[in-house]
Design a protein around this motif. Structure first.
Motif, PDB file in Angstrom:
ATOM      1  N   ARG A   9       0.712  -1.139   0.195  1.00  0.00           N
ATOM      2  CA  ARG A   9      -0.110  -0.175   0.002  1.00  0.00           C
ATOM      3  C   ARG A   9       0.860   1.332   0.164  1.00  0.00           C
ATOM      4  O   ARG A   9       1.922   1.173   0.755  1.00  0.00           O
ATOM      5  N   LEU A  10       0.488   2.188  -0.713  1.00  0.00           N
ATOM      6  CA  LEU A  10       1.246   3.217  -0.968  1.00  0.00           C
ATOM      7  C   LEU A  10      -0.074   4.529  -0.985  1.00  0.00           C
ATOM      8  O   LEU A  10      -0.984   4.479  -1.378  1.00  0.00           O
ATOM      9  N   LEU A  11       0.671   5.895  -1.042  1.00  0.00           N
ATOM     10  CA  LEU A  11      -0.224   6.971  -1.481  1.00  0.00           C
ATOM     11  C   LEU A  11       0.598   7.612  -2.809  1.00  0.00           C
ATOM     12  O   LEU A  11       1.438   7.702  -2.887  1.00  0.00           O
ATOM     13  N   LEU A  12      -0.416   8.177  -3.607  1.00  0.00           N
ATOM     14  CA  LEU A  12      -0.052   8.469  -4.881  1.00  0.00           C
ATOM     15  C   LEU A  12      -0.123   9.777  -5.060  1.00  0.00           C
ATOM     16  O   LEU A  12      -1.513  10.260  -4.829  1.00  0.00           O
ATOM     17  N   ASP A  13       0.844  10.390  -5.562  1.00  0.00           N
ATOM     18  CA  ASP A  13       0.874  12.023  -5.636  1.00  0.00           C
ATOM     19  C   ASP A  13      -0.286  12.455  -6.733  1.00  0.00           C
ATOM     20  O   ASP A  13      -0.170  11.898  -7.864  1.00  0.00           O
ATOM     21  N   PRO A  14      -1.036  13.209  -6.472  1.00  0.00           N
ATOM     22  CA  PRO A  14      -2.139  13.679  -7.352  1.00  0.00           C
ATOM     23  C   PRO A  14      -1.418  14.253  -8.693  1.00  0.00           C
ATOM     24  O   PRO A  14      -2.090  14.516  -9.797  1.00  0.00           O
ATOM     25  N   ALA A  15      -0.144  14.852  -8.597  1.00  0.00           N
ATOM     26  CA  ALA A  15       0.612  15.397  -9.917  1.00  0.00           C
ATOM     27  C   ALA A  15       1.310  14.135 -10.693  1.00  0.00           C
ATOM     28  O   ALA A  15       1.835  14.296 -11.644  1.00  0.00           O
ATOM     29  N   SER A  16       1.073  12.825 -10.001  1.00  0.00           N
ATOM     30  CA  SER A  16       1.748  11.719 -11.022  1.00  0.00           C
ATOM     31  C   SER A  16       1.339  11.526 -12.294  1.00  0.00           C
ATOM     32  O   SER A  16       0.117  11.592 -12.567  1.00  0.00           O
ATOM     33  N   PRO A  17       2.197  11.508 -13.372  1.00  0.00           N
ATOM     34  CA  PRO A  17       1.748  11.301 -14.695  1.00  0.00           C
ATOM     35  C   PRO A  17       1.059  10.227 -14.873  1.00  0.00           C
ATOM     36  O   PRO A  17      -0.009  10.236 -15.859  1.00  0.00           O
ATOM     37  N   VAL A  18       1.120   9.096 -14.245  1.00  0.00           N
ATOM     38  CA  VAL A  18       0.526   7.946 -14.431  1.00  0.00           C
ATOM     39  C   VAL A  18      -0.958   7.897 -14.095  1.00  0.00           C
ATOM     40  O   VAL A  18      -1.845   7.376 -14.878  1.00  0.00           O
ATOM     41  N   LEU A  19      -1.550   9.140 -13.524  1.00  0.00           N
ATOM     42  CA  LEU A  19      -3.049   9.445 -13.373  1.00  0.00           C
ATOM     43  C   LEU A  19      -3.749   9.796 -14.522  1.00  0.00           C
ATOM     44  O   LEU A  19      -4.935   9.858 -14.643  1.00  0.00           O
ATOM     45  N   LYS A  20      -2.678  10.375 -15.600  1.00  0.00           N
ATOM     46  CA  LYS A  20      -3.564  10.578 -16.802  1.00  0.00           C
ATOM     47  C   LYS A  20      -4.123   9.592 -17.610  1.00  0.00           C
ATOM     48  O   LYS A  20      -4.637   9.810 -18.641  1.00  0.00           O
TER      49      LYS A  20
END
Length: 277
Positions: free
Chosen positions: A44-55
């Motif tokens: 489990r981790l926390l994902l940065d809202p600016a992470s490119p993968v979220l695109k």
């Protein structure tokens, strides 16, 4: 929650009550029966809202801030409460399942010597879908089996190629005694995850199925679904360390996260992977 993600009783009953219909070839291709569960666990981790993968999320989904998740895992909740700057980051997890046998409508594979387990893994993020309710959305699916990758493709989902290495940690102490720790290493794309450690001595019988469900987007905008259902024999906490190498999106996300919590590990029993329409 039961270690992975719990489906509501209402949803389960709705599926059970549905009339039996003939399955299409695509539906038949999307059912894998798993046996000889060697190891299954999530990081489990926390994902940065600016992470490119979220695109890569489907247009109808938006990342869910951890502060808006009522059932946030305790390992993430403590970080968000102690460091409010991470409240806008989204819960994410990487789950892996290694088994000795897999059966589909087209083939059956059994690793009788226990040297070549079959791997299925998924990387997901919590996101709000069209209904507004949080759900898990796949950022990546992966396997070390070309047959399973092709089977998933027939079922309409993309599974990336991965490599799995398991065994003892290749190290000795100052007295020349070999390490007793186990190594579980997965390489997918430009990311290598290495878990060195061992299960804790305390084990608990798993009395309920362990399941995970996800949605996945396609280039044509269509949403596919999938789920893993495991009937594990027992679970144990994990003691050890996780090493992250590489320059892939997954490696960057894990290194950026303020926490990486692994476990528990599920062992024994079997299960099923189902790819839905």
């Amino acid at each position: 929650m039961r270690g992975w993600i719990a489906l509501s009783a209402a949803a389960t009953l709705a599926v059970a009550a549905a009339p039996v219909a003939a399955q299409s070839p695509e539906q038949e291709a999307g059912i894998w029966t798993l046996g000889g569960l060697r190891k299954a666990f999530c990081v489990r981790l926390l994902l940065d809202p600016a992470s490119p993968v979220l695109k890569s999320l489907p247009e109808s989904y938006r990342p869910t801030p951890a502060s808006q998740v009522p059932d946030l895992h305790v390992s993430l909740r403590g970080v968000v409460q102690g460091q409010p700057e991470f409240a806008a980051w989204s819960p994410s997890r990487v789950c892996v399942v290694a088994v000795d046998s897999v059966s589909t409508k087209d083939f059956s594979y059994a690793d009788k010597k226990g040297k070549h387990p079959q791997l299925f893994g998924l990387w997901t993020v919590r996101a709000n879908g069209p209904s507004g309710a949080p759900s898990e959305v796949a950022l990546g699916l992966f396997s070390n089996s070309g047959r399973l990758i092709r089977s998933a493709r027939l079922a309409g989902q993309t599974v990336d190629d991965a490599r799995l290495t398991i065994g003892k940690v290749p190290a000795v102490d100052e007295d020349g005694v070999p390490s007793r720790d186990d190594r579980f290493q997965v390489k997918v794309g430009k990311t290598t995850l290495t878990w060195d450690g061992r299960p804790a001595h305390d084990s608990a019988a798993v009395k309920e199925p362990v399941d995970a469900a996800w949605a996945a987007g396609e280039s044509n905008g269509k949403i596919r679904t999938g789920r893993v259902d495991l009937s594990a024999s027992f679970s144990r906490p994990m003691v050890g360390s996780l090493k992250v190498d590489g320059k892939g999106d997954l490696a960057k996300a894990l290194r950026a996260s303020p926490t990486r919590f692994a476990g528990p590990v599920y062992v024994g029993g079997g299960g099923k992977v189902t790819f839905g329409p």
